[in-house]
Design a protein around this motif. Structure first.
Motif, PDB file in Angstrom:
ATOM      1  N   SER A   1       0.844  -1.189   0.000  1.00  0.00           N
ATOM      2  CA  SER A   1       0.000   0.000   0.000  1.00  0.00           C
ATOM      3  C   SER A   1       0.881   1.241   0.000  1.00  0.00           C
ATOM      4  O   SER A   1       1.778   1.364   0.831  1.00  0.00           O
ATOM      5  CB  SER A   1      -0.924  -0.002   1.223  1.00  0.00           C
ATOM      6  OG  SER A   1      -1.767  -1.144   1.197  1.00  0.00           O
TER       7      SER A   1
ATOM      8  N   TRP B   1       1.319   5.668  -1.597  1.00  0.00           N
ATOM      9  CA  TRP B   1       0.850   6.858  -2.284  1.00  0.00           C
ATOM     10  C   TRP B   1       1.856   7.258  -3.360  1.00  0.00           C
ATOM     11  O   TRP B   1       3.074   7.129  -3.161  1.00  0.00           O
ATOM     12  CB  TRP B   1       0.718   8.034  -1.314  1.00  0.00           C
ATOM     13  CG  TRP B   1      -0.367   7.894  -0.299  1.00  0.00           C
ATOM     14  CD1 TRP B   1      -1.691   8.179  -0.468  1.00  0.00           C
ATOM     15  CD2 TRP B   1      -0.227   7.453   1.050  1.00  0.00           C
ATOM     16  NE1 TRP B   1      -2.389   7.939   0.694  1.00  0.00           N
ATOM     17  CE2 TRP B   1      -1.513   7.487   1.648  1.00  0.00           C
ATOM     18  CE3 TRP B   1       0.853   7.024   1.825  1.00  0.00           C
ATOM     19  CZ2 TRP B   1      -1.743   7.128   2.962  1.00  0.00           C
ATOM     20  CZ3 TRP B   1       0.628   6.659   3.141  1.00  0.00           C
ATOM     21  CH2 TRP B   1      -0.649   6.709   3.696  1.00  0.00           C
TER      22      TRP B   1
ATOM     23  N   ASN C   1      -5.829  12.684  -1.646  1.00  0.00           N
ATOM     24  CA  ASN C   1      -6.996  11.802  -1.748  1.00  0.00           C
ATOM     25  C   ASN C   1      -7.537  11.731  -3.174  1.00  0.00           C
ATOM     26  O   ASN C   1      -8.176  10.748  -3.560  1.00  0.00           O
ATOM     27  CB  ASN C   1      -8.087  12.288  -0.800  1.00  0.00           C
ATOM     28  CG  ASN C   1      -9.167  11.262  -0.567  1.00  0.00           C
ATOM     29  OD1 ASN C   1      -8.892  10.142  -0.128  1.00  0.00           O
ATOM     30  ND2 ASN C   1     -10.406  11.613  -0.849  1.00  0.00           N
ATOM     31  N   LYS C   2      -7.269  12.761  -3.977  1.00  0.00           N
ATOM     32  CA  LYS C   2      -7.783  12.816  -5.345  1.00  0.00           C
ATOM     33  C   LYS C   2      -6.823  12.229  -6.372  1.00  0.00           C
ATOM     34  O   LYS C   2      -7.202  12.031  -7.526  1.00  0.00           O
ATOM     35  CB  LYS C   2      -8.086  14.273  -5.720  1.00  0.00           C
ATOM     36  CG  LYS C   2      -9.149  14.936  -4.855  1.00  0.00           C
ATOM     37  CD  LYS C   2      -9.313  16.406  -5.215  1.00  0.00           C
ATOM     38  CE  LYS C   2     -10.336  17.086  -4.307  1.00  0.00           C
ATOM     39  NZ  LYS C   2     -10.462  18.534  -4.621  1.00  0.00           N
TER      40      LYS C   2
ATOM     41  N   PRO D   1      -7.552   8.112  -7.494  1.00  0.00           N
ATOM     42  CA  PRO D   1      -8.713   7.922  -8.366  1.00  0.00           C
ATOM     43  C   PRO D   1      -8.488   8.452  -9.788  1.00  0.00           C
ATOM     44  O   PRO D   1      -8.929   7.832 -10.757  1.00  0.00           O
ATOM     45  CB  PRO D   1      -9.827   8.696  -7.654  1.00  0.00           C
ATOM     46  CG  PRO D   1      -9.427   8.721  -6.224  1.00  0.00           C
ATOM     47  CD  PRO D   1      -7.933   8.814  -6.244  1.00  0.00           C
TER      48      PRO D   1
ATOM     49  N   TYR E   1      -7.255   1.113  -5.728  1.00  0.00           N
ATOM     50  CA  TYR E   1      -6.973   2.093  -4.687  1.00  0.00           C
ATOM     51  C   TYR E   1      -8.119   2.082  -3.694  1.00  0.00           C
ATOM     52  O   TYR E   1      -9.214   1.606  -3.980  1.00  0.00           O
ATOM     53  CB  TYR E   1      -6.800   3.500  -5.275  1.00  0.00           C
ATOM     54  CG  TYR E   1      -8.090   4.119  -5.768  1.00  0.00           C
ATOM     55  CD1 TYR E   1      -8.904   4.870  -4.916  1.00  0.00           C
ATOM     56  CD2 TYR E   1      -8.512   3.931  -7.075  1.00  0.00           C
ATOM     57  CE1 TYR E   1     -10.101   5.414  -5.353  1.00  0.00           C
ATOM     58  CE2 TYR E   1      -9.704   4.477  -7.530  1.00  0.00           C
ATOM     59  CZ  TYR E   1     -10.488   5.215  -6.668  1.00  0.00           C
ATOM     60  OH  TYR E   1     -11.676   5.742  -7.106  1.00  0.00           O
ATOM     61  N   GLN E   2      -7.871   2.619  -2.523  1.00  0.00           N
ATOM     62  CA  GLN E   2      -8.906   2.748  -1.507  1.00  0.00           C
ATOM     63  C   GLN E   2      -8.385   3.614  -0.370  1.00  0.00           C
ATOM     64  O   GLN E   2      -7.200   3.920  -0.292  1.00  0.00           O
ATOM     65  CB  GLN E   2      -9.345   1.395  -0.935  1.00  0.00           C
ATOM     66  CG  GLN E   2      -8.285   0.647  -0.157  1.00  0.00           C
ATOM     67  CD  GLN E   2      -7.313  -0.051  -1.055  1.00  0.00           C
ATOM     68  OE1 GLN E   2      -7.699  -0.886  -1.858  1.00  0.00           O
ATOM     69  NE2 GLN E   2      -6.043   0.295  -0.941  1.00  0.00           N
ATOM     70  N   SER E   3      -9.296   4.012   0.497  1.00  0.00           N
ATOM     71  CA  SER E   3      -8.925   4.622   1.770  1.00  0.00           C
ATOM     72  C   SER E   3      -9.177   3.580   2.859  1.00  0.00           C
ATOM     73  O   SER E   3      -9.851   2.575   2.630  1.00  0.00           O
ATOM     74  CB  SER E   3      -9.763   5.870   2.039  1.00  0.00           C
ATOM     75  OG  SER E   3     -11.141   5.527   2.096  1.00  0.00           O
TER      76      SER E   3
ATOM     77  N   ASN F   1      -6.969   8.146   0.155  1.00  0.00           N
ATOM     78  CA  ASN F   1      -6.835   7.155  -0.917  1.00  0.00           C
ATOM     79  C   ASN F   1      -5.374   6.838  -1.230  1.00  0.00           C
ATOM     80  O   ASN F   1      -4.545   7.739  -1.401  1.00  0.00           O
ATOM     81  CB  ASN F   1      -7.505   7.668  -2.191  1.00  0.00           C
ATOM     82  CG  ASN F   1      -9.010   7.499  -2.158  1.00  0.00           C
ATOM     83  OD1 ASN F   1      -9.519   6.510  -1.642  1.00  0.00           O
ATOM     84  ND2 ASN F   1      -9.729   8.466  -2.721  1.00  0.00           N
TER      85      ASN F   1
END
Length: 499
Positions: free
Chosen positions: A418, A420, A441-442, A445, A461-463, A469
């Motif tokens: 996981s 970013w 977070n944007k 996606p 992807y996910q939070s 995210n």
């Protein structure tokens, strides 16, 4: 095409169907098995639903078609527009790859069209299931020669069996009387556990609110102090704690709950102990990795999906039991048209269907049995070790690419990674601020959208909890190599550098 007066007959013959079969087989081999899943081919050819409905003729006719050529075109279209989950660049879900031996077994299973509920209609597959369950239980560490197993339509249903049987053990009268007048029963799972526990608890009339999500630590493992606190809280409220479901490799972070410690708490409070090893269970095949599941042998039941880490074709999901009688006691309905007691063979042993909630059931066992014959445990171990080593390379590469990439967990336990991607526009921003979290977070996606439209790869992807995210790269195909990891990270950076 079959003669005009026999076109509807559901029986194959060489004159009318051999060419159809061979042409279909060649289309499948080309589009879904060989050429169509090579690295220079797209993972998918994405179209929005409205466009795809116009591209495909999904309407169902009143009259028959004039020849089979149109059917072959439909098959080609289905393969063309479907996601190629066997492609090395499909790393989106907890299934990927295409095991050739398992695929052969799946084809044979479909041709035989067996339903595994009685020995009389599925003799080979019944014996095969008993053998596979015995071997899987042995690998888990259950006592030899006793125990039970059920093949399920996915790990969700397997986890549902754990709820049903643990509840039955605590209150056997529920089978006939239901929940009316019963003390409120509660079960405990990690807050990161699979959503199936809440769904199946609701489905079985318990209510999702009686599935207590226990807080996890910084690595995503169930916190033992929190578990004990939640059990004590339930007792003080007059509730009936009956089940703890640990997770051996959570869906998102790949965390292994502390199985030994959970076993001790279950013994202390007289609760059923279930381990959801749907994802991580394949690690038991490797001597290098099975320590991650130390304590699983103390469980009352285990979910293990060979279609996940071992890459058997979907679906192939096993529910393993230490008790060899409780599944029949809890679920048997004794339908006289199937489960006659006066058969000329030992129906109590070999007519296994009544312990399932299903009646009709595919012979999923053949896929893992034939793969096991072909590879042996040593082959499964080599596969698992390769996947873990590739994941370790991915973690090292992500660290090398810092600060452009940032890991959520510095040392993941399983093959879930996981992270970013931090585009240049966010460099210099304080990552603890709300502004940074809203912007990062944007990112995932948008990159996923571009990725899907390009068709180059698929990663999800996910939070989770308070984390914005992030990407989850999940590996289980042993075709994925270090070069593919480099491609994934390069592609993510290319798709997101302008964000």
């Amino acid at each position: 095409m079959a003669s005009s007066d026999k076109y509807f007959v559901t029986f194959p013959n060489r004159e009318n169907h051999e060419k159809l079969f061979r042409d279909t087989f060649e289309i499948i081999l080309k589009g879904a098995v060989f050429e169509g899943i090579q690295r220079d081919q797209p993972v998918l050819r994405f179209q929005l639903p409205e466009c795809l409905k116009e591209t495909l003729d999904l309407s169902l006719p009143e009259t028959r078609i004039s020849n089979y050529d149109q059917l072959l075109k439909y098959i080609e279209q289905v393969i063309h527009y479907s996601v190629k989950t066997a492609h090395p660049h499909f790393v989106n879900q907890l299934y990927s790859g295409l095991d050739p031996i398992g695929l052969c077994a799946d084809w044979a299973t479909s041709a035989l069209n067996a339903s595994v509920y009685t020995y009389e209609v599925a003799p080979v597959f019944t014996l095969m299931e008993l053998e596979v369950f015995e071997r899987m239980r042995t690998i888990v560490g259950f006592p030899p020669g006793i125990g039970d197993g059920l093949f399920c339509p996915g790990g969700s249903i397997a986890n549902g069996y754990a709820i049903s049987l643990s509840r039955y053990r605590k209150c056997p009268e529920i089978k006939d009387k239901g929940l009316f007048g019963q003390k409120e029963m509660v079960m405990f799972v990690s807050e990161d556990a699979h959503y199936s526990f809440k769904k199946l608890a609701s489905f079985q009339g318990m209510g999702g609110n009686n599935v207590i999500g226990v807080k996890v630590d910084s690595r995503g493992k169930m916190d033992m102090g929190e578990l004990r606190k939640e059990v004590e809280n339930a007792l003080q409220k007059g509730q009936e704690p009956f089940l703890v479901a640990a997770t051996a490799a959570t869906t998102v972070l790949g965390a292994f709950d502390p199985l030994e410690e959970i076993a001790a708490i279950c013994t202390e409070y007289k609760m059923w102990y279930h381990v959801d090893a749907a994802w991580g269970g394949g690690s038991l095949m490797s001597q290098k990795r099975r320590h991650l599941l130390n304590g699983i042998e103390k469980a009352d039941s285990v979910t293990w999906n060979p279609h996940k880490l071992l890459c058997a074709p979907q679906q192939c999901s096993a529910f393993l039991l230490k008790d060899d009688k409780i599944a029949s006691e809890a679920h048997a309905a004794n339908a006289a048209y199937l489960f006659q007691k006066d058969k000329f063979y030992d129906a109590s042993k070999y007519d296994t269907g009544d312990k399932h909630i299903q009646c009709g059931r595919r012979a999923d066992v053949f896929k893992i049995w034939l793969m096991w014959k072909a590879k042996g445990v040593e082959g499964f171990a080599a596969h698992v070790d390769h996947v873990y080593e590739t994941a370790e390379y991915a973690v090292a590469e992500l660290k090398n690419r810092s600060p452009r990439f940032s890991l959520l967990l510095e040392e993941p336990e399983c093959t879930n990674i996981s992270f970013w991607y931090i585009p240049p526009s966010l460099n210099g921003l304080d990552q603890s601020t709300e502004e940074f979290k809203q912007k990062i977070n944007k990112v995932a996606p948008k990159i996923k959208e571009r990725m899907m439209l390009a068709g180059t790869m698929m990663v999800t992807y996910q939070s989770i909890r308070n984390f914005p995210n992030f990407f989850r790269l999940v590996l289980q195909s042993s075709e994925v190599q270090k070069e593919d990891i480099n491609f994934f990270l390069d592609e993510i950076e290319k798709l997101g550098i302008d964000l």
